[in-house]
Design an enzyme around this catalytic site. Structure first.
Site, short mmCIF file in Angstrom:
data_model
loop_
_atom_site.label_atom_id
_atom_site.label_comp_id
_atom_site.label_asym_id
_atom_site.label_seq_id
_atom_site.Cartn_x
_atom_site.Cartn_y
_atom_site.Cartn_z
N ARG A 77 -19.16 6.77 -4.30
CA ARG A 77 -18.66 4.38 -4.43
C ARG A 77 -20.13 3.99 -3.63
O ARG A 77 -19.26 4.36 -2.64
CB ARG A 77 -17.11 4.92 -4.07
CG ARG A 77 -17.14 3.64 -4.15
CD ARG A 77 -15.80 2.61 -4.23
NE ARG A 77 -15.37 1.09 -4.03
CZ ARG A 77 -15.25 0.13 -3.16
NH1 ARG A 77 -15.26 1.69 -1.90
NH2 ARG A 77 -15.80 -0.41 -2.72
N HIS A 121 -20.39 -5.77 -1.90
CA HIS A 121 -19.78 -5.12 -0.04
C HIS A 121 -21.14 -5.93 1.00
O HIS A 121 -20.99 -4.97 1.40
CB HIS A 121 -20.15 -3.81 -0.27
CG HIS A 121 -19.06 -3.39 0.48
ND1 HIS A 121 -18.19 -2.44 0.01
CD2 HIS A 121 -18.88 -3.21 2.24
CE1 HIS A 121 -17.57 -0.71 0.93
NE2 HIS A 121 -18.13 -1.91 2.40
N GLU A 166 -12.96 -6.18 -1.39
CA GLU A 166 -12.32 -6.58 -0.33
C GLU A 166 -12.65 -7.85 0.27
O GLU A 166 -12.46 -8.43 1.25
CB GLU A 166 -12.22 -5.87 1.63
CG GLU A 166 -11.89 -4.48 1.00
CD GLU A 166 -12.14 -3.34 2.50
OE1 GLU A 166 -12.50 -4.77 3.35
OE2 GLU A 166 -11.68 -2.09 2.68
N ASN A 291 -7.99 0.22 -1.11
CA ASN A 291 -8.79 0.76 -0.19
C ASN A 291 -7.74 0.56 1.39
O ASN A 291 -7.07 -0.03 1.48
CB ASN A 291 -9.66 -0.24 0.98
CG ASN A 291 -11.14 -0.24 -0.37
OD1 ASN A 291 -11.27 0.45 -1.16
ND2 ASN A 291 -11.74 -0.68 0.62
N TYR A 293 -6.17 1.77 4.71
CA TYR A 293 -5.52 2.28 6.36
C TYR A 293 -5.06 2.19 6.90
O TYR A 293 -4.99 3.46 8.20
CB TYR A 293 -7.75 1.74 6.78
CG TYR A 293 -8.62 1.85 6.19
CD1 TYR A 293 -9.71 2.50 6.78
CD2 TYR A 293 -9.32 0.90 5.37
CE1 TYR A 293 -10.24 3.40 6.70
CE2 TYR A 293 -10.46 1.37 4.79
CZ TYR A 293 -11.37 2.23 5.12
OH TYR A 293 -12.65 2.27 4.55
N GLU A 351 -10.91 3.71 -1.05
CA GLU A 351 -11.53 3.95 0.42
C GLU A 351 -10.12 4.42 1.11
O GLU A 351 -9.22 3.80 1.11
CB GLU A 351 -11.74 3.02 1.22
CG GLU A 351 -13.37 2.07 1.24
CD GLU A 351 -13.61 0.90 1.68
OE1 GLU A 351 -12.81 0.93 2.70
OE2 GLU A 351 -14.37 0.13 1.29
O1 IFM Z 1 -16.07 0.32 6.93
C1 IFM Z 1 -15.25 -0.65 6.15
C2 IFM Z 1 -16.33 -0.59 4.71
O2 IFM Z 1 -16.72 -2.10 4.77
C3 IFM Z 1 -14.81 -1.45 3.93
N1 IFM Z 1 -13.82 -0.99 4.25
C4 IFM Z 1 -13.11 -0.46 5.29
C5 IFM Z 1 -14.18 0.34 6.06
C6 IFM Z 1 -13.73 0.40 8.11
O3 IFM Z 1 -13.48 -0.90 8.39
#
Ligand code: IFM
Length: 448
Positions: A77, A121, A166, A291, A293, A351
């Protein structure tokens, strides 16, 4: 022992984005992006770092693709820099810029790696910013024109497309906190940008339906939000944050409606949408990219900005170098939530990964055990969601390479491959070797 194998055909990938890795931002006729401008403005990025060289991927992409092949990575990606292709944002196409992405996808095909291309992005052409950027209602039309150029050029070789990456971060960091380009702090503008981003997403999907033959989706960052206490105030704060983070974009795009909390949470800055606008932004899409985290635990904060909530740190939890809580169960939770709220649409984890203060041993070995643990626990959480019926089709680790982490510059390392930014040497970390095993065994190597 639990079986951690994934469904046949599960797509195992790695993710990056243009400004974070490419370098050479003005090469071969490219125009500047807002990130080029922002990073070259004093005191915006850690130690005034910028993406002029980054991972030098613009010139080393063949080596990086060879490395992915060696690691057994099956999908890649990447994002396209709009201003490489259209230096003025609209109109004239820069053939040399477009050619870079043609060569990139050809090289991926030659190495049997499936491309997933993200159209946006965060690196808006500065020329568009000079015309008001995402706050200009024409931005949706301009984005669709750019999308059309890319679809015509690459759809024969790119099976998976993402419109925006995002959008919440674009709005929150770019227009509320001001920590990202274009660095503004204005809730009213944030409301306008949020709407225009959704219109741009939908306009690109429409352009895709006119010409594209494959799949197109939207990528959002989702965060489970838990209330800090049983009090009504904290529960309502968690609910407002949930609307702000998780439903602000998905509800209009997939359900054609606004979360009911929007007027309350944005307060005076909010302006209602017309029924026509809601219909316009809810173009059917082929998948949602998630995504993932961290989780947030929310408490009421009447004195804070519009959503009136603040994060409460969890003393028992592990936090990453970004100060994000490690919370793998939240991935299962969020995947199941998307599947139930939005009708089991196909999903990709576009992600997932972790920034750590990696320590390099004397012989250059990088034994990033905590990253291995992070990937292991999150992949098991993803597998668990599949077990409950969620239609999850792939996983892209963030990131293939250590790279330019926006306002943190090169100080935060997310890569499964270490990059020495002095020499541009790439060294796979233990997590890269672990991922190779996971891919080879289709998840079997995750263990019990
Ligand atoms: O690095 C970023 C990415 O560009 C978008 N998602 C989160 C990642 C980590 O912060």
């Amino acid at each position: 022992m639990a079986d951690h194998t994934f469904p046949d055909g599960f797509l195992w990938g790695a993710a990056t984005s243009a400004y974070q890795i490419e370098g050479s931002p003005l090469a071969d006729g490219a125009g500047p992006s807002i990130w080029h401008r922002f990073a070259h403005t004093a005191a915006k990025v850690f130690e005034n770092q910028h993406g002029d060289v980054a991972c030098d991927h613009y010139r080393r992409y063949r080596d990086d693709i060879a490395l992915m092949r060696e690691l057994g990575i099956r999908a890649y990606r990447f994002s396209i820099s709009w201003s490489r292709v259209l230096p003025d944002g609209t109109g004239r196409v820069n053939a040399a810029g477009l050619d870079f992405y043609k060569r990139l996808v050809d090289e991926l095909a030659a190495n049997d790696i499936r491309p997933m291309a993200t159209l946006y992005h965060w690196d808006l052409p500065q020329a568009i910013e000079d015309r008001g950027g995402w706050a200009n209602p024409d931005s949706a039309k301009w984005f669709a024109e750019y999308a059309d150029v890319m679809i015509r050029a690459l759809d024969d070789r790119v099976p998976l497309w993402c419109t925006l990456n995002e959008p919440w971060v674009v709005v929150h960091e770019g227009y509320v906190m001001g920590g990202h380009a274009p660095g503004r702090r204005d809730w009213r503008e944030a409301v306008a940008v949020s709407k225009n981003l959704l219109k741009a997403h939908a306009a690109a999907v429409e352009a895709y339906r006119a010409r594209g033959k494959n799949k197109i989706g939207l990528v959002v960052n989702l965060v489970p939000i838990h209330a800090a206490s049983e009090s009504d105030e904290d529960k309502q704060a968690a609910n407002r944050w949930d609307a702000y983070f998780n439903r602000q974009f998905l509800d209009p795009a997939l359900l054609g409606k606004q979360p009911s909390e929007m007027a309350d949470l944005y307060g005076e800055a909010w302006s209602d949408w017309t029924a026509e606008e809601l219909a316009q932004v809810s173009q059917p899409i082929d998948f949602v990219g998630i995504n993932y985290y961290l989780r947030l635990v929310a408490a009421d904060d009447p004195s804070g900005g519009p959503p009136r909530a603040k994060a409460v740190r969890q003393p028992q939890s592990e936090y990453t170098a970004m100060d994000w809580e490690v919370y793998p169960a939240g991935l299962t939770e969020i995947l199941k939530w998307v599947a139930s709220r939005y009708g089991n649409v196909p999903l990709y984890i576009t992600e997932n990964g972790v920034a750590l203060d990696d320590v390099v041993a004397p012989k250059g070995v990088l034994d990033d055990t905590r990253r291995v643990q992070y990937m292991n626990s999150h992949l098991k959480a993803a597998r668990e969601a599949i077990g409950t019926g969620v239609d999850l089709r792939g996983y892209f680790v963030w990131s293939l390479l250590d790279n330019f982490e926006w306002q943190s510059g090169f100080s935060k390392r997310f890569g499964i491959v270490r990059v020495d930014f002095e020499t541009q040497q790439r060294v796979p970390k233990a997590s890269a070797r672990f991922y190779t095993d996971v891919i080879r065994t289709n998840g079997g190597a995750l263990g019990g």
